[in-house]
Design a protein around this motif. Sequence first.
Motif, PDB file in Angstrom:
ATOM      1  N   GLY A  56     -35.441 -37.995  16.290  1.00 14.08           N
ATOM      2  CA  GLY A  56     -34.537 -38.511  17.309  1.00 14.08           C
ATOM      3  C   GLY A  56     -34.121 -37.450  18.290  1.00 14.08           C
ATOM      4  O   GLY A  56     -34.894 -36.546  18.602  1.00 14.08           O
ATOM      5  N   GLU A  57     -32.872 -37.560  18.775  1.00 15.46           N
ATOM      6  CA  GLU A  57     -32.379 -36.715  19.850  1.00 15.46           C
ATOM      7  C   GLU A  57     -31.027 -36.108  19.512  1.00 15.46           C
ATOM      8  O   GLU A  57     -30.218 -36.719  18.821  1.00 15.46           O
ATOM      9  N   VAL A  58     -30.799 -34.920  20.057  1.00 20.65           N
ATOM     10  CA  VAL A  58     -29.515 -34.234  19.990  1.00 20.65           C
ATOM     11  C   VAL A  58     -29.271 -33.646  21.378  1.00 20.65           C
ATOM     12  O   VAL A  58     -30.188 -33.093  21.996  1.00 20.65           O
ATOM     13  N   SER A  59     -28.052 -33.756  21.873  1.00 25.00           N
ATOM     14  CA  SER A  59     -27.693 -33.157  23.159  1.00 25.00           C
ATOM     15  C   SER A  59     -26.714 -32.013  22.933  1.00 25.00           C
ATOM     16  O   SER A  59     -25.773 -32.154  22.148  1.00 25.00           O
ATOM     17  N   VAL A  60     -26.950 -30.896  23.624  1.00 23.60           N
ATOM     18  CA  VAL A  60     -26.084 -29.727  23.517  1.00 23.60           C
ATOM     19  C   VAL A  60     -25.670 -29.314  24.922  1.00 23.60           C
ATOM     20  O   VAL A  60     -26.523 -29.073  25.778  1.00 23.60           O
ATOM     21  N   ALA A  61     -24.354 -29.254  25.159  1.00 23.36           N
ATOM     22  CA  ALA A  61     -23.815 -28.836  26.455  1.00 23.36           C
ATOM     23  C   ALA A  61     -23.247 -27.427  26.321  1.00 23.36           C
ATOM     24  O   ALA A  61     -22.387 -27.176  25.477  1.00 23.36           O
ATOM     25  N   LEU A  62     -23.748 -26.522  27.140  1.00 22.77           N
ATOM     26  CA  LEU A  62     -23.264 -25.150  27.180  1.00 22.77           C
ATOM     27  C   LEU A  62     -22.172 -25.098  28.240  1.00 22.77           C
ATOM     28  O   LEU A  62     -22.453 -25.143  29.432  1.00 22.77           O
ATOM     29  N   GLU A  63     -20.931 -25.035  27.788  1.00 20.86           N
ATOM     30  CA  GLU A  63     -19.753 -25.254  28.631  1.00 20.86           C
ATOM     31  C   GLU A  63     -18.944 -23.989  28.866  1.00 20.86           C
ATOM     32  O   GLU A  63     -19.134 -22.977  28.200  1.00 20.86           O
ATOM     33  N   SER A  64     -17.991 -24.095  29.778  1.00 18.63           N
ATOM     34  CA  SER A  64     -16.977 -23.064  30.012  1.00 18.63           C
ATOM     35  C   SER A  64     -15.793 -23.325  29.092  1.00 18.63           C
ATOM     36  O   SER A  64     -15.648 -24.424  28.539  1.00 18.63           O
ATOM     37  N   ASP A  65     -14.937 -22.337  28.952  1.00 23.17           N
ATOM     38  CA  ASP A  65     -13.718 -22.549  28.172  1.00 23.17           C
ATOM     39  C   ASP A  65     -12.817 -23.606  28.801  1.00 23.17           C
ATOM     40  O   ASP A  65     -12.158 -24.357  28.089  1.00 23.17           O
ATOM     41  N   ALA A  66     -12.797 -23.666  30.130  1.00 25.20           N
ATOM     42  CA  ALA A  66     -11.964 -24.673  30.800  1.00 25.20           C
ATOM     43  C   ALA A  66     -12.427 -26.080  30.423  1.00 25.20           C
ATOM     44  O   ALA A  66     -11.605 -26.954  30.116  1.00 25.20           O
ATOM     45  N   ALA A  67     -13.727 -26.294  30.420  1.00 26.89           N
ATOM     46  CA  ALA A  67     -14.258 -27.606  30.034  1.00 26.89           C
ATOM     47  C   ALA A  67     -13.981 -27.890  28.556  1.00 26.89           C
ATOM     48  O   ALA A  67     -13.634 -29.013  28.187  1.00 26.89           O
ATOM     49  N   MET A  68     -14.124 -26.858  27.718  1.00 30.96           N
ATOM     50  CA  MET A  68     -13.863 -27.038  26.287  1.00 30.96           C
ATOM     51  C   MET A  68     -12.393 -27.363  26.029  1.00 30.96           C
ATOM     52  O   MET A  68     -12.072 -28.177  25.169  1.00 30.96           O
ATOM     53  N   GLN A  69     -11.504 -26.750  26.797  1.00 32.85           N
ATOM     54  CA  GLN A  69     -10.077 -27.037  26.644  1.00 32.85           C
ATOM     55  C   GLN A  69      -9.799 -28.501  27.000  1.00 32.85           C
ATOM     56  O   GLN A  69      -9.059 -29.185  26.286  1.00 32.85           O
ATOM     57  N   ALA A  70     -10.408 -28.979  28.067  1.00 39.23           N
ATOM     58  CA  ALA A  70     -10.211 -30.380  28.465  1.00 39.23           C
ATOM     59  C   ALA A  70     -10.762 -31.332  27.400  1.00 39.23           C
ATOM     60  O   ALA A  70     -10.110 -32.323  27.052  1.00 39.23           O
ATOM     61  N   LEU A  71     -11.943 -31.033  26.875  1.00 37.81           N
ATOM     62  CA  LEU A  71     -12.512 -31.874  25.818  1.00 37.81           C
ATOM     63  C   LEU A  71     -11.661 -31.826  24.550  1.00 37.81           C
ATOM     64  O   LEU A  71     -11.435 -32.848  23.900  1.00 37.81           O
ATOM     65  N   ASN A  72     -11.199 -30.631  24.191  1.00 37.76           N
ATOM     66  CA  ASN A  72     -10.394 -30.458  22.990  1.00 37.76           C
ATOM     67  C   ASN A  72      -9.075 -31.234  23.106  1.00 37.76           C
ATOM     68  O   ASN A  72      -8.617 -31.850  22.142  1.00 37.76           O
ATOM     69  N   LEU A  73      -8.489 -31.235  24.302  1.00 39.89           N
ATOM     70  CA  LEU A  73      -7.252 -31.991  24.531  1.00 39.89           C
ATOM     71  C   LEU A  73      -7.522 -33.493  24.449  1.00 39.89           C
ATOM     72  O   LEU A  73      -6.797 -34.229  23.769  1.00 39.89           O
ATOM     73  N   GLU A  74      -8.578 -33.925  25.114  1.00 38.06           N
ATOM     74  CA  GLU A  74      -8.885 -35.354  25.142  1.00 38.06           C
ATOM     75  C   GLU A  74      -9.235 -35.915  23.767  1.00 38.06           C
ATOM     76  O   GLU A  74      -8.775 -36.999  23.395  1.00 38.06           O
ATOM     77  N   LYS A  78      -5.574 -31.093  21.193  1.00 39.61           N
ATOM     78  CA  LYS A  78      -5.251 -29.663  21.164  1.00 39.61           C
ATOM     79  C   LYS A  78      -5.517 -29.070  22.537  1.00 39.61           C
ATOM     80  O   LYS A  78      -6.656 -29.049  23.001  1.00 39.61           O
ATOM     81  N   ASP A  79      -4.455 -28.567  23.166  1.00 40.20           N
ATOM     82  CA  ASP A  79      -4.547 -28.068  24.543  1.00 40.20           C
ATOM     83  C   ASP A  79      -4.907 -26.583  24.557  1.00 40.20           C
ATOM     84  O   ASP A  79      -4.113 -25.737  24.972  1.00 40.20           O
ATOM     85  N   LYS A  80      -6.103 -26.279  24.076  1.00 41.36           N
ATOM     86  CA  LYS A  80      -6.610 -24.909  24.086  1.00 41.36           C
ATOM     87  C   LYS A  80      -8.130 -24.962  23.983  1.00 41.36           C
ATOM     88  O   LYS A  80      -8.697 -25.930  23.453  1.00 41.36           O
ATOM     89  N   PRO A  81      -8.796 -23.938  24.498  1.00 47.60           N
ATOM     90  CA  PRO A  81     -10.260 -23.928  24.368  1.00 47.60           C
ATOM     91  C   PRO A  81     -10.654 -23.729  22.907  1.00 47.60           C
ATOM     92  O   PRO A  81      -9.859 -23.267  22.088  1.00 47.60           O
ATOM     93  N   THR A  82     -11.878 -24.084  22.603  1.00 47.30           N
ATOM     94  CA  THR A  82     -12.410 -23.904  21.254  1.00 47.30           C
ATOM     95  C   THR A  82     -13.865 -23.495  21.363  1.00 47.30           C
ATOM     96  O   THR A  82     -14.470 -23.605  22.439  1.00 47.30           O
ATOM     97  N   ASN A  83     -14.431 -23.042  20.258  1.00 46.93           N
ATOM     98  CA  ASN A  83     -15.792 -22.538  20.304  1.00 46.93           C
ATOM     99  C   ASN A  83     -16.854 -23.646  20.291  1.00 46.93           C
ATOM    100  O   ASN A  83     -17.833 -23.584  21.021  1.00 46.93           O
ATOM    101  N   VAL A  84     -16.666 -24.654  19.451  1.00 43.79           N
ATOM    102  CA  VAL A  84     -17.655 -25.723  19.334  1.00 43.79           C
ATOM    103  C   VAL A  84     -16.956 -27.050  19.052  1.00 43.79           C
ATOM    104  O   VAL A  84     -15.960 -27.095  18.327  1.00 43.79           O
TER     105      VAL A  84
END
Length: 172
Positions: A56-74, A78-84
């Motif tokens: 099958g398929e797997v998608s991997v997004a190589l992001e910035s900390d700002a994008a990771m913080q937004a995803l982590n909050l949503e 948690k309103d902070k960046p994270t590693n994965v």
Amino acid sequence: MPTISHPGTAELQVPGSSASVVIDVTHAHEAWKNIPYAEQCVRSAAMASLDRGFVGEVSVALESDAAMQALNLEWRGKDKPTNVLSFPSPQVAPPLPDMPRHLGDIALGLETLIAEADAQGKSLAHHLTHLVVHGMLHLQGMDHETDADAEAMEARERAILAGLGVPDPYAA
């Protein structure tokens, strides 16, 4: 050798099979392009982490900390960046014949990965590989919510990483 179907996507053959796995890597943050080994680390770690027989398929997004913080909050409140972050695909029904199964999505935060690798005295390549393995295991249903689950997940991570030549990330 992978066949590239479009930039960032590689279709990889499953050893001993005519089946294939698609690993789609997106450089959502331009700075990732300055790390020439990033896509190879992602693909190697993802393939090594898959349960035997997965197609099958797997998608991997190589992001910035700002994008990771937004995803982590949503997604985690948690309103902070994270590693994965891992986002398993819901499996509400079996995939249609001839349709690849989408295992899920992984997002990785560059600045956090660099800071953690530096603080832990690890190479960025090894830390990136570890976190892709970690994310892939989450996509396949593993977690670390209990001590027993954490021990099982860490043991699986160690085994996969050893096979890739990456030192034990949990060694003191």
